[in-house]
Design an enzyme around this catalytic site. Structure first.
Site, PDB file in Angstrom:
ATOM      1  N   LYS A 176       0.910  -1.495   0.088  1.00 29.06           N
ATOM      2  CA  LYS A 176      -0.126  -0.170  -0.179  1.00 29.06           C
ATOM      3  C   LYS A 176       0.990   1.209  -0.495  1.00 29.06           C
ATOM      4  O   LYS A 176       1.634   1.364   0.586  1.00 29.06           O
ATOM      5  CB  LYS A 176      -0.869   0.070   1.185  1.00 29.06           C
ATOM      6  CG  LYS A 176      -2.064   1.335   1.319  1.00 29.06           C
ATOM      7  CD  LYS A 176      -3.007   0.717   2.026  1.00 29.06           C
ATOM      8  CE  LYS A 176      -3.918   2.188   2.822  1.00 29.06           C
ATOM      9  NZ  LYS A 176      -4.382   1.695   3.740  1.00 29.06           N
ATOM     10  N   SER A 198      -9.801   1.636   3.131  1.00 30.42           N
ATOM     11  CA  SER A 198      -8.813   2.954   2.249  1.00 30.42           C
ATOM     12  C   SER A 198      -7.543   2.485   0.999  1.00 30.42           C
ATOM     13  O   SER A 198      -7.229   2.350   0.501  1.00 30.42           O
ATOM     14  CB  SER A 198      -8.159   3.676   2.909  1.00 30.42           C
ATOM     15  OG  SER A 198      -7.246   3.409   3.845  1.00 30.42           O
ATOM     16  N   SER A 206      -9.980  -0.655   7.358  1.00 35.10           N
ATOM     17  CA  SER A 206      -9.593  -0.420   5.970  1.00 35.10           C
ATOM     18  C   SER A 206      -9.130  -1.555   5.313  1.00 35.10           C
ATOM     19  O   SER A 206      -8.190  -1.476   4.040  1.00 35.10           O
ATOM     20  CB  SER A 206      -8.908   1.429   5.710  1.00 35.10           C
ATOM     21  OG  SER A 206      -9.068   2.053   5.705  1.00 35.10           O
TER      22      SER A 206
HETATM   23  N1  GLN Z   1     -13.291   4.578   6.737  1.00 35.77           N
HETATM   24  C1  GLN Z   1     -12.610   5.331   8.172  1.00 35.77           C
HETATM   25  C2  GLN Z   1     -12.085   6.191   7.383  1.00 35.77           C
HETATM   26  O1  GLN Z   1     -12.398   6.637   6.488  1.00 35.77           O
HETATM   27  C3  GLN Z   1     -10.874   4.253   7.954  1.00 35.77           C
HETATM   28  C4  GLN Z   1     -10.157   4.454   7.249  1.00 35.77           C
HETATM   29  C5  GLN Z   1      -9.321   3.143   7.854  1.00 35.77           C
HETATM   30  O2  GLN Z   1      -8.929   2.486   8.426  1.00 35.77           O
HETATM   31  N2  GLN Z   1      -8.204   3.674   7.570  1.00 35.77           N
HETATM   32  O3  GLN Z   1     -11.566   6.551   9.122  1.00 35.77           O
END
Ligand code: GLN
Length: 484
Positions: A76, A151, A175
């Site tokens: 990532k 994400s 995410s």
């Molecule tokens: N969807 C959540 C956010 O937007 C979690 C994102 C994540 O785990 N990086 O904060």
């Protein structure tokens, strides 16, 4: 290639069915040919990958191979990779070449992996759909009109499309698990402190945790083995022995007590997901597990609590991007204030700015007690719910997401609806616990994820429970229609 797992590749390399260079080249060709359909990679490091593959083949020849020697994976693009652009999917870091490797990158390299490249994500990991990336949205290989989740959506789409057998992800509020669920994969969020955060660009430091994403629980075990362990460069890293995860995959699960929170089957859950989860619980019953209904009474407060704490930490973490030291700098600044203001206004996207504004507001002196302190108190109550539940059960099971992959554009203009996407995953980060998402069925051709949550540092039970379910089901072996 679509069903190649890390375990398959290791067997092929050991049996000399193919070399690392050959398999790496195949994946690079696949990326080259098909990634325009998905946009799952931001950077492909072809030359470096082939050099690493040749080195891995040589190491295998002379008997100095690490545990993952010659296996291609992707990172990532939130993990710093020395000499390679590390963008966090932001215009702010579009020109940033990391001067060092994240611990996760370094440890996987020591185990012998070959890095194909860096995968797309929501900007600074803020999002649930991979639509906030500066490099454009990622498409879900199961249905290219749909999002892959976020994400870590680039990592998930790349694996589901057969462009890499596995990838790293990070999970601040879901995410790793949510994109794994939406793309039919297995993804593990380790316990906070199990995997070093050094070199992982910070979003919300008390919640962020790196972890593996792959097709199977076995591959997750192999990756976690290489990633986990104490790191003196991360002050929240825990100095605990790392068990042998692969050896634990077949640990006896008879008598395992599985708690099913009634709050996770609330209104808003897709009925087909609910029945797929019920069916997977029946499988666990057949495997000798005992299923118990439990309650996590503060579940409804997890999303609001997270959306104070995560933005507050993000506003502090992202203050380092000021146009002075590295990253984007605006053209012709008038003075220092103009340099700060315009560099940040032009370098960050909308969702990132929204989080910085919310976080700064929540931390400001007149509101700190009303928002931030209150959120910390609620966080404690959420943790206590889990502590109470784990007195009578060994793991907790439920859906990973309330719905399957949704259409691109469907939720992006409505942040509140988007935030509810993580309704079942967020509490786990607030409590610091480990959790895994694994494929448990399909609805209208789209994958469904089963989430298993464990006690602190008990990743081994989660991996075993997921692995043994995968011995009795074939959801994880289905290939996305678009996959190579
Ligand atoms: N969807 C959540 C956010 O937007 C979690 C994102 C994540 O785990 N990086 O904060």
């Amino acid at each position: 290639m679509p069903n190649h797992t890390i375990a398959d590749i290791l067997r092929g390399l050991e049996a000399k069915t193919f070399s690392s260079e050959e398999i790496t080249q195949q994946y690079l060709n696949a990326i080259n040919k098909h990634d325009s359909n998905y946009n799952s990679f931001i950077t492909v490091t072809a030359e470096q990958a082939l050099a690493q593959a040749r080195a891995a083949d040589a190491a295998r020849q002379n008997g100095s191979a690490g545990t993952l020697c010659g296996v291609p994976i992707a990172h990532k693009d939130i993990f710093c990779t020395e000499g390679v652009r590390t963008s966090c999917a932001s215009k702010m870091l579009d020109n940033f070449i990391a001067p060092y490797n994240a611990t996760v990158v370094e440890r996987l390299a020591t185990a012998g992996v070959v890095t194909l490249g860096k995968t797309n994500l929501d900007e600074f990991a803020m999002g649930s759909s991979n639509e906030t990336s500066f490099y454009g949205p990622v498409r879900n290989p199961w249905n290219t009109d749909c999002v892959p989740g976020g994400s870590s959506g680039g990592s998930a789409a790349a694996i589901a499309a057969g462009l890499t057998p596995a990838a790293t992800g990070t999970d601040t509020g879901g995410s790793i698990r949510q994109p794994a669920a939406l793309c039919g994969l297995t993804g593990l969020k380790p316990t906070y402190g199990r995997v070093s955060r050094y070199g992982m660009i910070a979003f919300a430091s008390s919640l962020d945790q790196g972890g593996p994403m792959a097709k199977t629980a076995e591959d997750n075990a192999l990756l976690l083995q290489a990633m986990a362990g104490f790191d003196h460069r991360d002050s929240t890293s825990m100095d605990l022995t790392v068990p042998d995860y692969r050896a634990g995959l077949n640990k006896d699960l008879s008598g395992l007590k599985i708690g099913v929170p009634k709050e996770y089957f609330s209104e808003g859950l897709d009925p087909e997901i609910a029945s797929a989860i019920e069916a997977s619980l029946d499988e666990y019953r057949k495997m000798g597990a005992e299923i118990k209904s439990i309650s996590l009474p503060h579940t409804h407060l997890a999303v609001p609590c997270y959306y104070i704490i995560a933005p507050a930490e993000a506003s502090a973490n992202l203050s380092r991007f000021d146009g002075v030291r590295y990253g984007y700098r605006c053209e012709n600044p008038k003075d220092l204030d103009d340099l700060y203001c315009r560099s940040r206004a032009e370098g960050f996207g909308e969702e990132v700015k929204r989080r910085i504004l919310i976080g700064t507001y929540a931390l400001s002196s007149g509101f700190y007690d009303a928002y931030y302190r209150k959120a910390q108190q609620i966080r404690r109550l959420i943790k206590q719910d889990f502590d109470e539940a784990f007195k009578s059960v060994d793991i907790i099971a439920g859906p990973t997401t309330p719905n399957p992959a949704f259409a691109l554009g469907e939720k992006v203009s409505d942040p509140l609806t988007m935030y509810l996407e993580d309704i079942y995953t967020i509490a786990v980060n607030l409590a610091g616990l480990p959790a895994i998402s694994l494929p448990a069925g399909f609805t209208k051709g789209k994958p469904i994820g089963l989430q298993l949550i464990g006690r602190d540092f008990d990743e081994i039970t989660l991996l075993a429970a997921a692995h043994q379910y995968q011995q009795r089901s074939d959801w994880h072996q289905q290939a996305a229609p678009g996959s190579v």
